[in-house]
Design an enzyme around this catalytic site. Structure first.
Site, mmCIF file in Angstrom:
data_model
loop_
_atom_site.group_PDB
_atom_site.id
_atom_site.type_symbol
_atom_site.label_atom_id
_atom_site.label_comp_id
_atom_site.label_asym_id
_atom_site.label_seq_id
_atom_site.Cartn_x
_atom_site.Cartn_y
_atom_site.Cartn_z
ATOM 1 N N GLY A 64 19.867 -25.309 38.018
ATOM 2 C CA GLY A 64 19.026 -25.651 36.864
ATOM 3 C C GLY A 64 19.801 -25.453 35.577
ATOM 4 O O GLY A 64 20.446 -24.428 35.401
ATOM 5 N N ARG A 77 21.672 -29.797 42.199
ATOM 6 C CA ARG A 77 21.673 -28.867 43.333
ATOM 7 C C ARG A 77 22.108 -29.710 44.528
ATOM 8 O O ARG A 77 21.382 -30.601 44.946
ATOM 9 C CB ARG A 77 20.279 -28.270 43.543
ATOM 10 C CG ARG A 77 19.827 -27.380 42.378
ATOM 11 C CD ARG A 77 18.470 -26.729 42.666
ATOM 12 N NE ARG A 77 18.130 -25.758 41.631
ATOM 13 C CZ ARG A 77 17.243 -25.962 40.653
ATOM 14 N NH1 ARG A 77 16.591 -27.108 40.601
ATOM 15 N NH2 ARG A 77 16.994 -25.030 39.758
ATOM 16 N N ASP A 85 22.434 -17.794 40.813
ATOM 17 C CA ASP A 85 22.876 -17.135 42.048
ATOM 18 C C ASP A 85 23.106 -18.105 43.207
ATOM 19 O O ASP A 85 24.016 -17.903 44.013
ATOM 20 C CB ASP A 85 21.934 -15.989 42.441
ATOM 21 C CG ASP A 85 20.497 -16.432 42.583
ATOM 22 O OD1 ASP A 85 20.184 -17.588 42.243
ATOM 23 O OD2 ASP A 85 19.679 -15.618 43.049
ATOM 24 N N GLY A 86 22.321 -19.181 43.278
ATOM 25 C CA GLY A 86 22.543 -20.165 44.342
ATOM 26 C C GLY A 86 23.929 -20.785 44.207
ATOM 27 O O GLY A 86 24.650 -20.984 45.198
ATOM 28 N N THR A 118 21.222 -19.125 33.543
ATOM 29 C CA THR A 118 19.907 -19.546 34.048
ATOM 30 C C THR A 118 18.862 -19.002 33.094
ATOM 31 O O THR A 118 19.016 -17.880 32.592
ATOM 32 C CB THR A 118 19.622 -19.015 35.467
ATOM 33 O OG1 THR A 118 18.207 -19.108 35.722
ATOM 34 C CG2 THR A 118 20.036 -17.577 35.682
ATOM 35 N N ASP A 176 16.145 -17.942 33.935
ATOM 36 C CA ASP A 176 15.347 -16.924 34.638
ATOM 37 C C ASP A 176 15.805 -15.491 34.388
ATOM 38 O O ASP A 176 15.046 -14.554 34.635
ATOM 39 C CB ASP A 176 15.385 -17.175 36.153
ATOM 40 C CG ASP A 176 14.636 -18.438 36.539
ATOM 41 O OD1 ASP A 176 13.873 -18.956 35.710
ATOM 42 O OD2 ASP A 176 14.834 -18.915 37.674
ATOM 43 N N ASP A 197 17.668 -13.598 36.099
ATOM 44 C CA ASP A 197 17.424 -12.784 37.297
ATOM 45 C C ASP A 197 18.713 -12.392 38.021
ATOM 46 O O ASP A 197 18.703 -12.145 39.220
ATOM 47 C CB ASP A 197 16.487 -13.543 38.258
ATOM 48 C CG ASP A 197 17.027 -14.921 38.626
ATOM 49 O OD1 ASP A 197 18.020 -15.367 38.020
ATOM 50 O OD2 ASP A 197 16.459 -15.550 39.522
ATOM 51 N N ARG A 227 -11.360 -19.592 22.534
ATOM 52 C CA ARG A 227 -11.142 -19.987 23.926
ATOM 53 C C ARG A 227 -10.225 -19.014 24.651
ATOM 54 O O ARG A 227 -9.511 -18.229 24.023
ATOM 55 C CB ARG A 227 -10.472 -21.366 23.972
ATOM 56 C CG ARG A 227 -11.438 -22.489 23.722
ATOM 57 C CD ARG A 227 -10.705 -23.807 23.614
ATOM 58 N NE ARG A 227 -11.639 -24.908 23.689
ATOM 59 C CZ ARG A 227 -11.366 -26.139 23.282
ATOM 60 N NH1 ARG A 227 -10.202 -26.427 22.747
ATOM 61 N NH2 ARG A 227 -12.264 -27.091 23.409
ATOM 62 N N ARG A 266 10.073 -18.884 39.130
ATOM 63 C CA ARG A 266 9.529 -18.993 40.488
ATOM 64 C C ARG A 266 9.540 -17.628 41.166
ATOM 65 O O ARG A 266 8.584 -17.239 41.808
ATOM 66 C CB ARG A 266 10.408 -19.967 41.279
ATOM 67 C CG ARG A 266 9.643 -20.816 42.233
ATOM 68 C CD ARG A 266 10.439 -21.962 42.806
ATOM 69 N NE ARG A 266 11.843 -22.016 42.457
ATOM 70 C CZ ARG A 266 12.523 -23.142 42.334
ATOM 71 N NH1 ARG A 266 11.902 -24.305 42.478
ATOM 72 N NH2 ARG A 266 13.806 -23.141 42.059
HETATM 73 O O1 F6P Z 1 15.971 -21.503 37.928
HETATM 74 C C1 F6P Z 1 15.576 -22.080 36.744
HETATM 75 C C2 F6P Z 1 14.253 -22.787 36.888
HETATM 76 O O2 F6P Z 1 13.911 -23.357 35.652
HETATM 77 C C3 F6P Z 1 13.090 -21.915 37.417
HETATM 78 O O3 F6P Z 1 12.494 -21.117 36.440
HETATM 79 C C4 F6P Z 1 12.182 -22.974 37.948
HETATM 80 O O4 F6P Z 1 11.320 -22.439 38.923
HETATM 81 C C5 F6P Z 1 13.125 -23.990 38.524
HETATM 82 O O5 F6P Z 1 14.359 -23.829 37.842
HETATM 83 C C6 F6P Z 1 12.668 -25.413 38.405
HETATM 84 O O6 F6P Z 1 13.629 -26.231 38.985
HETATM 85 P P1 F6P Z 1 13.621 -27.827 38.902
HETATM 86 O O7 F6P Z 1 14.025 -28.219 37.523
HETATM 87 O O8 F6P Z 1 14.592 -28.254 39.915
HETATM 88 O O9 F6P Z 1 12.212 -28.247 39.197
#
Ligand code: F6P
Length: 329
Positions: A18, A79, A110-111, A133, A135, A137, A170, A179
């Site tokens: 990503g 990917r 990490d992937g 990333t 994330d 993470d 609201r 994720r």
């Molecule tokens: O890992 C980065 C990220 O943006 C995550 O937060 C998300 O779940 C995922 O990639 C979404 O991936 P894609 O753009 O392939 O739908």
């Protein structure tokens, strides 16, 4: 241009997985630091897939002008499922070796590092990872490239949603990316003053969520905002809304999914500086003879982490921040 003392002559560079804001700044730093040290730089488009497809370009100092401020990645990202196969990695290794490429710099998550470690083990290619990333993470670095920008984008959206939530009294469930990781959800909930943050790292009991919100709304509050990480146990904001809306009819529960907005945009100054530091560091550690490592910044200093360690576990949330979010809601 300087000559370097190491055996390194040529490197290749990819952005993978990503995309995240600041990847371009990292590309620029790797290219410029390499050129300054007398290295030839190739880049492959679309991550590992470009290496397999032999889709390379030569990069020089001027090829990376005017990109530090741009989101996305000029090298494209993907990917690659083919790279997960031994045959795919074999093709990639052949394409790297025929150009006499001594090392591969991988800008990604990490992937992507798992793939780098495997091709290095199988084909003896030197690899260095730069953590990028949204994330955040990845262990071995306080922050990943793109996280700060994504956080600010999400916070800005939350501020805007709060205005309209307040005007109409609201309840909004705002879904942010993540994720498997709740960093964006946790820190945007603090920065945006949200009533609740639902995180993938924690169990979510919907009855408790309802009770907490009812309590808050009985007090002075006339509107509320819940940040939901996409990977939360409830299955995200839309599913959660279905389960709670009948209990809050007065507040006309609304859902806003921020989605890929969080992945784009100009990187913040902090992400540009981080990317510049890590890009230059990646070249430095390669010249020093390191391989199968990831560069990171911890407590404002360069830290190198073996790739197999970097991919072995996810970074934990800071539980002091989880407590702080609860204290201040
Ligand atoms: O890992 C980065 C990220 O943006 C995550 O937060 C998300 O779940 C995922 O990639 C979404 O991936 P894609 O753009 O392939 O739908």
């Amino acid at each position: 241009m300087l000559e370097n003392d190491s055996d390194l002559k040529a490197i290749a560079l990819i952005t993978s997985g990503g995309d995240s804001p600041g990847m371009n700044a990292a590309v620029r730093a790797v290219v410029r630091a390499s050129v300054q040290n007398g290295l030839k730089v190739y880049a492959a488009y679309r991550g590992y897939q470009g290496i397999i497809d032999d889709d390379f370009v030569d990069l020089g100092t001027h090829s990376v002008s005017n990109i530090i401020q741009r989101g996305g990645t000029i090298l494209k990202s993907a990917r690659s499922s083919e790279f997960r196969t031994p045959e795919g990695r074999e093709k990639a290794a052949v394409n790297l070796k025929k150009r006499d490429i001594d090392a591969l710099v991988v800008i990604g998550g990490d992937g992507s590092f798992t793939g780098a470690n495997i091709i290095s083990e199988e084909h003896g290619i030197n690899v260095v990872g730069i953590p990028a990333t949204i994330d955040n993470d990845i262990i071995g670095t306080d922050e990943t490239i793109g996280y700060d920008t994504a956080l600010n984008t999400a916070m800005d959206a939350i501020d805007k949603i709060r205005d309209t939530a307040d005007a109409h009294e609201r309840m909004f469930l705002v879904e942010v990316m993540g994720r498997d990781a709740g960093f964006i959800a946790l820190e945007t909930s603090i920065a945006g003053g949200a009533e609740l943050a639902l995180l993938p790292e924690e169990l979510t009991n919907v009855n408790e969520v309802k009770a907490l919100l009812k309590n808050m709304l009985q007090e002075q509050k006339r509107s509320s905002l819940v940040v939901v990480a996409e990977g939360d146990e409830t299955g995200g904001a839309l599913k959660l809304a279905e389960r709670i809306k009948d209990d809050f009819t007065k507040y006309d529960v609304k859902v806003c999914i921020l989605g890929h907005i969080q992945r784009g945009g100009a990187p913040t100054a902090r992400d540009r500086v981080l990317a510049s530091r890590l890009g230059a560091a990646a070249v430095k550690v390669l010249l020093e003879g390191h391989s199968r490592i990831m560069v990171g910044i911890v407590n404002n200093s360069l830290k190198i982490t073996p790739m197999r360690v970097a991919v072995s576990k996810k970074k934990n949330l800071d539980y002091a921040l989880v407590q702080l979010a609860k204290l201040l809601r």
